[in-house]
Design an enzyme around this catalytic site. Structure first.
Site, PDB file in Angstrom:
ATOM      1  N   ASN A 209      41.462  33.696  35.853  1.00 60.29           N
ATOM      2  CA  ASN A 209      41.531  32.508  35.010  1.00 60.29           C
ATOM      3  C   ASN A 209      40.751  32.801  33.727  1.00 60.29           C
ATOM      4  O   ASN A 209      40.133  33.855  33.595  1.00 60.29           O
ATOM      5  CB  ASN A 209      41.023  31.257  35.739  1.00 60.29           C
ATOM      6  N   GLU A 212      37.001  33.673  34.193  1.00 63.12           N
ATOM      7  CA  GLU A 212      36.785  35.006  34.757  1.00 63.12           C
ATOM      8  C   GLU A 212      37.052  36.094  33.723  1.00 63.12           C
ATOM      9  O   GLU A 212      36.335  37.091  33.656  1.00 63.12           O
ATOM     10  CB  GLU A 212      37.680  35.197  35.985  1.00 63.12           C
ATOM     11  N   ASP A 281      46.677  30.217  43.794  1.00 65.85           N
ATOM     12  CA  ASP A 281      47.332  30.904  44.913  1.00 65.85           C
ATOM     13  C   ASP A 281      48.848  30.880  44.738  1.00 65.85           C
ATOM     14  O   ASP A 281      49.542  31.854  45.032  1.00 65.85           O
ATOM     15  CB  ASP A 281      46.970  30.239  46.244  1.00 65.85           C
TER      16      ASP A 281
END
Length: 329
Positions: A209, A212, A281
């Site tokens: 993301n 990160e 996910d």
């Protein structure tokens, strides 16, 4: 935004999902949701009293990645670690009920299975409490996972590493995976939580993301131009073929090596955001399954973005079906 592909091409890829083999490796978790309503404050402390109406147990962490691929019809396998506890036994039962092979799941005595319990009242999360142990798993568990991967490698088109920083995804595991699948045409992708992206060197794509990505680059991301600059910097610094950065309500950004660096922006597809739990996910699951089914990076990212737009409109840890995907195209 320019159209990435026709609906006919998108449907062609989706229809190929059942012939596509994907292995998911990572932190197996369970999500427990307790749903209720609040009408008063506790006389014991200044906290709301939740009157429980229902609760449900769902697959979380890399098990949710598996579930997304399973619901989409992919031939999916799972490798990871659970504890010898009630949550671990319940997860194994859930996998078997879906027809998922549990041969790649290692049971470690004395280690709790990661369980996240969320209390939700009137559609809003009130509190979450976690049961977990984030220490690295035992060396023998890593060896068993690698042995399982080796037994499957000739039947795989894609491999996903889903890292939730719960102890399964270590440098030794990633190095072992690279050795086991070396020379085979298996698309590999990593959803990282570690700030050091060098541990994922040699894999095809990473899907951080924006937070990160900023941490990995050592920079603060404040706007879209920062996103492009940091994405290009990370792709140049490491030897990934591509990097897919998820950006919340801003959508996603794909960075590729295609003779030169190329950036493609994917605006968010969600009409209404109800719950973002597990959306990452869904992105990596649909991305990997699409690549396994013959999609290019851009085509796979396009489909993953559409899937994320559907799943955030659902409550809790949710999945997307092929029929929903086709309707959204």
């Amino acid at each position: 935004m320019q159209r990435i592909m026709s609906k006919k091409r998108a449907v062609e890829i989706i229809e190929n999902f059942p012939r596509s083999g994907v292995l998911v490796v990572g932190d197996i978790m369970a999500d427990h949701f307790i749903w209720g309503k609040v009408s008063r404050i506790s006389p014991e402390a200044p906290v709301p009293v939740v009157e429980v109406e229902k609760d449900n147990f769902t697959l979380g962490g890399c098990a949710n990645v598996l579930n997304n691929i399973h619901v989409m019809g992919g031939r999916v396998h799972l490798a990871g670690v659970v504890g010898s506890d009630e949550t671990g036994r319940r997860l194994l039962s859930e996998f078997r009920s879906r027809g998922v092979d549990t041969g790649g799941i290692v049971v470690e005595a004395g280690r709790p299975t990661t369980l996240k319990t969320r209390i939700v009242a009137h559609g809003q999360q009130v509190v979450r409490f976690d049961r977990e142990n984030c220490k690295p798993v035992q060396a023998r568990s890593v060896r068993k996972i690698l042995s399982y991967i080796e037994s499957l490698r000739d039947d795989l088109q894609a491999l996903v590493v889903s890292d939730y920083n719960k102890g399964v995804v270590t440098r030794s595991l990633l190095e072992g995976i690279r050795k086991v699948i070396a020379g085979r045409p298996i698309f590999t992708c990593v959803d990282p939580t570690q700030r050091d992206f060098s541990v994922s060197q040699g894999f095809d794509i990473v899907t951080p993301n924006h937070h990160e990505a900023g941490y990995a680059a050592g920079e603060e991301m404040q706007n879209g131009q920062d996103c492009i600059r940091i994405g290009m910097k990370l792709l140049q610094q490491f030897d990934f073929k591509a990097l897919l950065m998820t950006r919340g309500e801003e959508g996603m950004s794909l960075f590729e090596r295609n003779g030169r660096m190329r950036h493609t922006a994917f605006p968010a597809e969600a009409r209404e955001v109800f719950d973002v739990t597990g959306a990452g996910d869904t992105v990596i699951g649909v991305l990997a399954l699409s690549m396994a089914a013959g999609a290019s990076f851009r085509e796979a990212a396009y489909l993953a973005n559409h899937a994320a737009g559907i799943v955030v409109g659902k409550a809790g840890t949710a999945t997307v079906t092929r029929e929903e995907m086709k309707s959204a195209l």
